[in-house]
Design an enzyme around this catalytic site. Structure first.
Site, mmCIF file in Angstrom:
data_model
loop_
_atom_site.group_PDB
_atom_site.id
_atom_site.type_symbol
_atom_site.label_atom_id
_atom_site.label_comp_id
_atom_site.label_asym_id
_atom_site.label_seq_id
_atom_site.Cartn_x
_atom_site.Cartn_y
_atom_site.Cartn_z
ATOM 1 N N CYS A 9 55.820 -114.405 22.676
ATOM 2 C CA CYS A 9 57.080 -115.048 22.296
ATOM 3 C C CYS A 9 57.124 -115.079 20.767
ATOM 4 O O CYS A 9 56.425 -114.323 20.116
ATOM 5 C CB CYS A 9 57.227 -116.432 22.930
ATOM 6 S SG CYS A 9 56.113 -117.697 22.294
ATOM 7 N N ASN A 12 54.194 -118.389 19.520
ATOM 8 C CA ASN A 12 52.996 -118.549 20.340
ATOM 9 C C ASN A 12 52.561 -120.001 20.473
ATOM 10 O O ASN A 12 51.382 -120.306 20.527
ATOM 11 C CB ASN A 12 51.863 -117.669 19.812
ATOM 12 C CG ASN A 12 50.690 -117.528 20.785
ATOM 13 O OD1 ASN A 12 49.542 -117.523 20.357
ATOM 14 N ND2 ASN A 12 50.944 -117.406 22.055
ATOM 15 N N CYS A 14 54.960 -122.194 22.531
ATOM 16 C CA CYS A 14 55.742 -122.731 23.656
ATOM 17 C C CYS A 14 55.706 -121.798 24.867
ATOM 18 O O CYS A 14 54.909 -121.976 25.772
ATOM 19 C CB CYS A 14 57.198 -122.964 23.254
ATOM 20 S SG CYS A 14 57.461 -124.210 21.997
ATOM 21 N N ARG A 15 56.596 -120.818 24.847
ATOM 22 C CA ARG A 15 56.789 -119.971 26.023
ATOM 23 C C ARG A 15 55.579 -119.123 26.387
ATOM 24 O O ARG A 15 55.162 -119.094 27.547
ATOM 25 C CB ARG A 15 58.012 -119.063 25.829
ATOM 26 C CG ARG A 15 59.311 -119.829 25.790
ATOM 27 C CD ARG A 15 60.471 -118.952 25.428
ATOM 28 N NE ARG A 15 60.458 -118.673 23.982
ATOM 29 C CZ ARG A 15 61.360 -117.920 23.374
ATOM 30 N NH1 ARG A 15 62.322 -117.339 24.064
ATOM 31 N NH2 ARG A 15 61.295 -117.739 22.069
ATOM 32 N N SER A 16 55.018 -118.406 25.417
ATOM 33 C CA SER A 16 53.910 -117.506 25.778
ATOM 34 C C SER A 16 52.648 -118.247 26.203
ATOM 35 O O SER A 16 51.998 -117.824 27.160
ATOM 36 C CB SER A 16 53.635 -116.478 24.674
ATOM 37 O OG SER A 16 53.326 -117.077 23.455
ATOM 38 N N ASP A 126 64.214 -120.389 24.558
ATOM 39 C CA ASP A 126 63.237 -121.062 23.707
ATOM 40 C C ASP A 126 63.456 -122.574 23.790
ATOM 41 O O ASP A 126 64.494 -123.076 23.380
ATOM 42 C CB ASP A 126 63.393 -120.588 22.262
ATOM 43 C CG ASP A 126 62.289 -121.101 21.348
ATOM 44 O OD1 ASP A 126 61.482 -121.955 21.779
ATOM 45 O OD2 ASP A 126 62.245 -120.642 20.192
#
Length: 162
Positions: A9, A12, A14-16, A126
């Site tokens: 993401c 690095n 939150c999402r990933s 996000d």
């Protein structure tokens, strides 16, 4: 390790890392942890060295996922050792494909939600600038797509062993 997957993401945090934690749990549950390595990175260096966002950590832990994470930036040289590079949105997909040193490496880059139920938008939004609900929504999208991703990885592994 026989198969390597990296989730990417922007920063690095939150999402990933959420995708990494969820997919690692699916891999372990399937008994494939000795064959599949899972990690994550960001397209930029904004948060390198930081831990995952506390909201991401709390949502993951409340849903039974273990989180140990330090943010890092994706490096072009990693393509050589990776089997799949999983982008969390279309912007990451484009950035990673531009970064890929070869056409073969560019083909390793896929969108996570392409492995999930049909959706009009394949981006995982996000959650960073929003509230906790965005992190819960992110987790739901990641969990849904992880089932299909695991099936694809398992099929790839079986193809290699045949």
């Amino acid at each position: 390790m026989g198969y390597r997957v990296c989730f990417v993401c922007t920063g690095n945090i939150c999402r990933s890392p959420m995708a990494e934690a969820v997919f690692r749990a699916h891999v372990a549950e399937a008994g494939l942890e000795d064959l599949v390595e899972v990690d994550s990175a960001g397209t930029g260096e904004w948060h390198v060295g930081e831990e995952a966002d506390p909201r991401a950590v709390s949502v993951l832990e409340e849903n039974g996922y273990a989180v140990e994470h330090t943010a890092r930036m994706f490096e072009r040289s990693w393509f050589a050792r990776l089997d799949l590079v999983i982008a969390l949105d279309a912007g990451h997909l484009r950035a990673l494909r531009r970064l890929a040193p070869t056409d073969e490496d560019a083909r390793k880059v896929r969108l996570l939600r392409a492995y999930g139920p049909a959706a009009a938008d394949l981006d995982v939004p996000d959650p960073y600038y929003g509230d906790r609900g965005g992190f819960e929504e992110c987790l739901q999208m990641v969990e849904e797509a992880s089932v299909g991703l695991l099936a694809a990885v398992r099929a790839d592994l079986e193809g290699r062993m045949a």
